[in-house]
Scaffold this active site. Structure first.
Site, short mmCIF file in Angstrom:
data_model
loop_
_atom_site.label_atom_id
_atom_site.label_comp_id
_atom_site.label_asym_id
_atom_site.label_seq_id
_atom_site.Cartn_x
_atom_site.Cartn_y
_atom_site.Cartn_z
CG HIS A 37 -1.91 -1.69 1.64
ND1 HIS A 37 -1.88 -2.08 2.64
CD2 HIS A 37 -3.08 -1.26 0.31
CE1 HIS A 37 -2.82 -3.54 2.31
NE2 HIS A 37 -3.13 -2.53 1.10
CG ASP A 151 -5.58 -7.29 -5.48
OD1 ASP A 151 -7.44 -8.47 -5.21
OD2 ASP A 151 -5.34 -6.46 -4.37
O1 PAF Z 1 -8.45 -3.97 -3.34
C1 PAF Z 1 -9.06 -3.94 -1.99
O2 PAF Z 1 -8.26 -3.78 -1.45
C2 PAF Z 1 -10.06 -3.44 -2.20
O3 PAF Z 1 -10.62 -4.34 -3.32
C3 PAF Z 1 -10.72 -1.81 -2.58
C4 PAF Z 1 -10.36 -2.27 -3.75
C5 PAF Z 1 -10.71 -0.85 -1.56
C6 PAF Z 1 -12.62 -2.18 -3.09
O4 PAF Z 1 -12.89 -1.65 -1.60
#
Ligand code: PAF
Length: 278
Positions: A37, A151
């Site tokens: 992140h 993802d």
């Molecule tokens: O990837 C994630 O953490 C979630 O799917 C997101 C994009 C924040 C949506 O809740």
């Protein structure tokens, strides 16, 4: 850093930023932040003036109540991590802020890319994802939004949604962050024991093997061999698919210009995913 819990005060603060001609970068998260992140946040800080990070565990994208319950929630630690990165707006709303009573969201036509791989094993998951991301985009209205390529399918789904709704938002896909031994960083790793973290390396090892297999075999044969290898490890395989990176269609005899492998497997009770462009 400023922390917002209600959307009206965030919208007001962002109005002022926009009025000053500054650009907004958005990093949506479900919290339990890790270096993956943080690398998204750093990418956003490099190319936009004001970065907004949302921390919201979205109930509509979980398939079982127990998975939602067990999702790690570490808000104070998340805020401490973000504080080190710069003058960030953190948006940590309650469910009612994101899903007001008059919120309408019908089934969104994702042209089938929501029904394969993750979508097959997590029915309705991507409808939940596009719903929350649409609502978050409406609040933040960023110029650029940043998502991690771990993802991979989610990125494809969000790109399609953004295009279909004609939203003026650039979707920026950022490389996967891995630990030194190759484990893809994930909030779910917090639920793994040290031994399980070792076991989970089979995901990365299988992707590395596939890159070699690609040189010699068709997608179908490479997939068979990769699955054989994977099954020697301790994880329980849910799926291993080799798809066209553009259409997400499964590849059989011929490689497409850009091919991606996606894997999902259980390590004990924890469901992990990993992916690589081959
Ligand atoms: O990837 C994630 O953490 C979630 O799917 C997101 C994009 C924040 C949506 O809740």
């Amino acid at each position: 850093m400023q922390i917002f819990q209600d959307k009206q005060s965030l919208i007001q603060a962002l109005k002022e930023i926009k009025a000053a001609g500054k650009s907004i970068g958005f990093v949506p998260t479900m919290g339990a932040l890790h270096d993956g992140h943080i690398s998204l946040v750093r990418s956003a800080l490099q190319v936009t003036d004001q970065v907004v990070v949302s921390i919201f565990v979205n109930p509509t994208q979980f398939n079982t109540a127990s998975d939602l319950d067990k999702y790690p929630r570490t808000l104070q630690a998340d805020i401490a991590l973000l504080q080190k990165e710069g003058d960030i707006f953190v948006f940590a709303p309650a469910v009612s802020e994101i899903y007001p009573e008059d919120d309408f969201f019908g089934p969104f036509d994702l042209e089938g890319i929501d029904l394969v791989m993750e979508g097959k094993f997590r029915p309705g998951h991507f409808q939940g994802v596009v719903h929350v991301v649409r609502n978050l985009f409406q609040i933040v209205q960023p110029q650029k939004a940043f998502f991690g390529l771990k993802d991979f399918q989610q990125v494809a789904v969000i790109r399609l949604m953004t295009k279909k709704l004609a939203l003026p938002i650039e979707i920026v896909a950022c490389a996967i962050e891995r630990s030194t031994n190759g484990l893809a960083l994930s909030s779910r790793n917090l639920r793994l024991s040290e031994t399980q973290k070792e076991d989970a390396l089979i995901l990365f090892q299988t992707l590395a093997l596939l890159k070699k297999l690609k040189k010699e075999f068709s997608p179908a044969v490479s997939r068979e061999k990769a699955m054989e290898f994977f099954k020697k490890g301790k994880l329980e395989l849910e799926y291993l698919e080799i798809v066209s990176s553009e259409t997400l269609e499964a590849l059989d005899q011929t490689w497409s210009e850009s091919s991606t492998c996606c894997i999902a497997a259980f390590c004990g009770e924890v469901r992990l995913i990993d992916t690589a462009q081959l």
